[in-house]
Design an enzyme around this catalytic site. Structure first.
Site, short mmCIF file in Angstrom:
data_model
loop_
_atom_site.label_atom_id
_atom_site.label_comp_id
_atom_site.label_asym_id
_atom_site.label_seq_id
_atom_site.Cartn_x
_atom_site.Cartn_y
_atom_site.Cartn_z
N ALA A 12 0.73 -1.30 0.05
CA ALA A 12 0.26 0.10 0.03
C ALA A 12 0.74 1.13 0.11
O ALA A 12 0.75 2.16 -0.77
CB ALA A 12 -0.78 0.05 1.08
N ARG A 23 3.64 10.01 -11.38
CA ARG A 23 2.58 11.28 -11.70
C ARG A 23 3.50 12.74 -11.69
O ARG A 23 3.13 13.44 -12.52
CB ARG A 23 1.29 11.33 -10.80
CG ARG A 23 0.34 10.08 -11.05
CD ARG A 23 -0.96 10.31 -10.34
NE ARG A 23 -1.25 8.92 -10.11
CZ ARG A 23 -1.50 8.34 -8.92
NH1 ARG A 23 -1.00 8.91 -7.79
NH2 ARG A 23 -1.89 7.08 -8.81
N GLU A 34 9.80 -6.37 -3.67
CA GLU A 34 8.75 -6.93 -2.78
C GLU A 34 8.95 -8.32 -2.46
O GLU A 34 9.04 -9.29 -3.55
CB GLU A 34 7.18 -6.79 -3.26
CG GLU A 34 6.18 -7.59 -2.69
CD GLU A 34 6.12 -7.32 -1.09
OE1 GLU A 34 6.15 -6.12 -0.70
OE2 GLU A 34 6.03 -8.30 -0.50
N CYS A 44 -6.30 -6.28 3.51
CA CYS A 44 -7.54 -6.23 4.33
C CYS A 44 -8.58 -7.12 3.95
O CYS A 44 -9.76 -7.59 4.52
CB CYS A 44 -8.26 -4.78 4.04
SG CYS A 44 -7.09 -3.56 4.22
N VAL A 81 14.86 -6.99 -0.03
CA VAL A 81 16.20 -6.10 0.18
C VAL A 81 16.82 -6.59 1.69
O VAL A 81 16.17 -6.83 2.67
CB VAL A 81 15.69 -4.56 0.42
CG1 VAL A 81 16.88 -3.52 0.93
CG2 VAL A 81 15.13 -4.26 -0.96
N LYS A 362 -28.40 4.83 23.23
CA LYS A 362 -28.86 3.54 22.52
C LYS A 362 -30.20 3.68 21.99
O LYS A 362 -31.06 4.51 22.23
CB LYS A 362 -29.12 2.66 23.73
CG LYS A 362 -27.87 2.34 24.48
CD LYS A 362 -27.98 1.35 25.55
CE LYS A 362 -26.60 1.52 26.36
NZ LYS A 362 -26.68 0.43 27.57
N TYR A 427 -32.26 13.06 8.43
CA TYR A 427 -33.33 12.13 9.00
C TYR A 427 -34.44 11.75 8.00
O TYR A 427 -34.98 12.47 7.21
CB TYR A 427 -34.32 12.91 10.21
CG TYR A 427 -35.51 12.29 10.49
CD1 TYR A 427 -35.71 11.19 11.03
CD2 TYR A 427 -36.64 13.06 9.92
CE1 TYR A 427 -37.02 10.47 11.18
CE2 TYR A 427 -37.91 12.37 10.33
CZ TYR A 427 -38.18 11.23 10.95
OH TYR A 427 -39.45 10.74 10.94
N ARG A 443 -25.44 15.12 23.52
CA ARG A 443 -26.36 16.01 24.53
C ARG A 443 -25.92 15.26 25.95
O ARG A 443 -25.92 16.04 26.71
CB ARG A 443 -27.72 15.90 24.22
CG ARG A 443 -28.48 17.12 24.76
CD ARG A 443 -29.95 17.31 24.04
NE ARG A 443 -30.75 15.88 24.12
CZ ARG A 443 -31.70 15.36 23.45
NH1 ARG A 443 -31.78 16.38 21.85
NH2 ARG A 443 -32.41 14.44 23.35
P1 FAD Z 1 2.36 -3.70 4.36
O1 FAD Z 1 1.11 -4.10 3.45
O2 FAD Z 1 2.77 -4.55 5.22
O3 FAD Z 1 3.36 -3.97 3.12
C1 FAD Z 1 4.91 -3.92 3.45
C2 FAD Z 1 5.33 -4.85 2.11
O4 FAD Z 1 6.79 -4.78 2.47
C3 FAD Z 1 5.18 -6.26 2.46
O5 FAD Z 1 4.37 -6.81 1.30
C4 FAD Z 1 6.46 -6.94 2.92
O6 FAD Z 1 6.16 -8.28 1.93
C5 FAD Z 1 7.27 -6.06 2.10
N1 FAD Z 1 8.75 -6.21 2.74
C6 FAD Z 1 8.75 -6.05 3.75
N2 FAD Z 1 10.11 -6.12 4.07
C7 FAD Z 1 10.76 -6.34 2.93
C8 FAD Z 1 12.21 -6.35 2.40
N3 FAD Z 1 13.18 -6.35 3.28
N4 FAD Z 1 12.48 -6.58 0.93
C9 FAD Z 1 11.26 -6.78 0.32
N5 FAD Z 1 10.03 -6.35 0.61
C10 FAD Z 1 9.87 -6.28 1.93
N6 FAD Z 1 -6.58 -1.66 7.32
C11 FAD Z 1 -7.67 -1.09 7.21
O7 FAD Z 1 -7.61 0.29 7.26
N7 FAD Z 1 -8.93 -1.76 7.18
C12 FAD Z 1 -9.01 -2.95 7.18
O8 FAD Z 1 -9.96 -3.54 7.12
C13 FAD Z 1 -7.79 -3.74 7.20
N8 FAD Z 1 -7.90 -4.98 7.36
C14 FAD Z 1 -6.67 -5.83 7.54
C15 FAD Z 1 -6.85 -7.07 7.56
C16 FAD Z 1 -5.53 -8.00 7.39
C17 FAD Z 1 -5.57 -9.42 7.73
C18 FAD Z 1 -4.43 -7.35 7.59
C19 FAD Z 1 -2.95 -8.27 7.83
C20 FAD Z 1 -4.24 -5.86 7.82
C21 FAD Z 1 -5.51 -5.24 7.69
N9 FAD Z 1 -5.30 -3.72 7.54
C22 FAD Z 1 -6.51 -3.05 7.42
C23 FAD Z 1 -4.12 -2.98 7.53
C24 FAD Z 1 -3.60 -2.87 6.33
O9 FAD Z 1 -3.40 -3.83 5.40
C25 FAD Z 1 -2.09 -2.30 6.43
O10 FAD Z 1 -2.20 -1.00 7.30
C26 FAD Z 1 -1.53 -1.96 5.14
O11 FAD Z 1 -1.58 -3.00 4.37
C27 FAD Z 1 -0.01 -1.33 5.37
O12 FAD Z 1 0.54 -1.07 4.17
P2 FAD Z 1 2.03 -1.11 4.17
O13 FAD Z 1 2.34 -0.75 2.76
O14 FAD Z 1 2.50 -0.13 4.93
O15 FAD Z 1 2.61 -2.22 4.70
#
Ligand code: FAD
Length: 448
Positions: A12, A23, A34, A44, A81, A362, A427, A443
């Site tokens: 993300a 962009r 990755e 999520c 990495v 409630k 409403y 309130r």
């Molecule tokens: P990540 O998504 O953890 O991505 C980091 C990436 O870095 C990983 O893919 C990892 O493999 C990679 N990486 C790490 N170290 C290295 C390395 N040394 N070399 C190469 N790659 C590496 N958030 C919400 O807001 N709503 C939700 O409903 C929600 N549900 C979730 C459900 C689950 C099961 C999980 C696990 C998380 C959920 N989250 C939710 C949280 C959300 O998914 C995370 O906050 C978000 O993915 C964070 O993004 P990020 O890119 O910071 O980290």
């Protein structure tokens, strides 16, 4: 500025930053590494893949490497990495499939390594086969395969939102599920006790066994996990799911000498700059600021990861963007309930130096005469002295949870109880009463 941007972690935050940098700057070379087999995926959605609601794992991939290639972004999955060299300004990379190792220099570096599920070594047996957690899409595939074949009895350790989503997914697959949590109620880090206990009841009514105030002493089994020793009980299990929370994945950054902040996550400013020139960070591995108490926080949510990633990308690409901070607004479906929170809960408000007062309302999401209107409870937390709204929580049936957004918007703009008690909220009989529960809870807080 152009040159080369290297992104470590292609989900993300990392891919939001890469896309936004592209962009902003058409000439920037962008390479993202990755470790897992997928980049830009929806963690999520993983519980819903395990539940069978999402049919294929590919549907959880937002953009494939091919689509990134069209944007001029080189996303390399199955590449880890292993080290960041700040002096030589390069990363050392292992190609996990090809088996080679190489170095890649960067002009700008984005550290977006996310957060990993907690797996405390203090719990004996935690590394046994059959003790699983959820992070990558591969984890979700493994879990779903297990639920299809061999997981009739599941123990979920921890009752945060991922633990609860997985409890529901696994119960939906026919497993007998027991949740064991140290807390006095589920979601104890976010919800106040009165709201948490409503969720406890819903979990139990759904047929899940819930053991609160219970410590997991050890996970038992010889060649694989067969049960969990919790308090006086030995709960049998074919699968133990760890929902104990997550910690920022900062080992790589720390080893390189990129400074961490007070929360243990990477310290960044509001432009997502780390304290090292040319090195940026965003998402779960980076700190941010809570807008209510001004404190540094490290909250793991996709909403925050996407936004902070975009801010980083704008700045990497030569723009000027600042991240305004977070409220930790979150929502989760727990069986028939929608559960949402924003801002500080009562305990956090007190710990932040406020004098919290709580108003609870409630009622139902519909007029009193409207058939089958969902029940709901709204709580509003405010500072007794100034009336400033500090937080809010919503627990209710279908269609109620996103009411949290009205509270979040009000808190974002530093609204008071008086503002919310008189706020002009919509409403009609199928949706609410003439006084929305947000009006009434506010309130009640003003006149406890
Ligand atoms: P990540 O998504 O953890 O991505 C980091 C990436 O870095 C990983 O893919 C990892 O493999 C990679 N990486 C790490 N170290 C290295 C390395 N040394 N070399 C190469 N790659 C590496 N958030 C919400 O807001 N709503 C939700 O409903 C929600 N549900 C979730 C459900 C689950 C099961 C999980 C696990 C998380 C959920 N989250 C939710 C949280 C959300 O998914 C995370 O906050 C978000 O993915 C964070 O993004 P990020 O890119 O910071 O980290």
């Amino acid at each position: 500025m152009s040159g080369r941007l290297v992104v470590v972690g292609g989900d993300a935050a990392g891919m939001s930053a890469a896309s936004q940098a592209r962009r902003m700057d058409r000439d920037l070379e962008i390479v993202a590494f990755e470790r897992s087999g997928y980049g830009s995926y929806s963690a999520c959605g993983e519980p819903y893949y395990v539940a069978g609601i999402v049919d294929s794992i590919e549907r959880l991939v937002a953009r494939t490497p091919e689509r990134f290639a069209h944007m001029g972004i080189d996303l390399r999955t199955r590449h880890e990495v292993e080290a960041i060299d700040l002096d030589r300004r390069l990363v050392r990379v292992a190609d996990l499939e090809g088996g080679s190792r190489f170095e890649m220099p960067w002009d700008q570096l984005m550290v977006s390594t996310g957060a990993h599920p907690l797996r405390p070594a203090s719990i004996a047996g935690i590394d046994l086969p059959g003790v699983l957690a959820l992070r990558t899409l591969e984890d979700a595939v493994t879990l779903r395969a297990m639920t299809e074949h061999e997981a009739e009895r599941v123990v979920v350790v921890g009752a945060g939102y991922i633990g609860l989503e997985m409890a529901e997914a696994l119960a939906g697959r026919g497993a007998h599920v027991t949740i064991v949590t140290l807390g006095p109620h589920v979601l104890e880090k976010t919800l106040d006790p009165e709201m948490g206990r409503i969720v406890d009841d819903a979990v139990r009514e759904a047929g899940v066994e819930l053991l609160t105030d219970t410590t997991v002493d050890r996970i038992v089994g010889d060649v694989k996990a067969t049960g969990v020793a919790a308090g006086d009980a030995l709960v049998p299990a074919d699968l133990v799911f760890l929902g104990l929370g997550t910690a920022p994945d900062v080992a790589l950054a720390e080893a390189a000498g990129i400074p961490l902040g007070v929360t243990g996550a990477i310290a960044v400013d509001d432009r997502q700059r780390t304290r090292v020139e040319g090195v940026w960070s965003a998402g779960d591995c980076a700190e941010t600021v809570h807008r209510v108490n001004g404190q540094a926080v490290n909250i793991h949510l996709g909403t925050i990861a996407n936004k902070t990633g975009r801010i980083a990308g704008t700045n990497i690409g030569g723009g000027d963007a600042r991240f305004p901070g977070v409220l930790g607004t979150a929502i989760v479906k727990v069986f028939d309930l929608e559960v949402a929170c924003t801002g500080l809960n009562t305990a956090q408000s007190a710990a932040s130096g406020f004098d919290p007062v709580v108003g609870i309302a409630k009622g139902r999401a519909g007029a009193s005469y409207w058939p089958d209107a969902a029940g709901m409870v709204v709580s509003v937390i405010a500072d007794r002295v100034t009336g400033r709204v500090l937080g809010g929580q919503v627990v209710g049936g279908e269609g109620t949870g996103k009411r949290i957004d009205a509270l979040a918007t009000a808190i974002w703009k530093e609204a008071t109880l008086d503002d919310l008690a008189w706020a002009d909220l919509a409403y009609a009989p199928p949706f609410t009463g003439v006084w929305d529960l947000i009006n009434i809870a506010s309130r009640n807080a003003a006149d406890p």
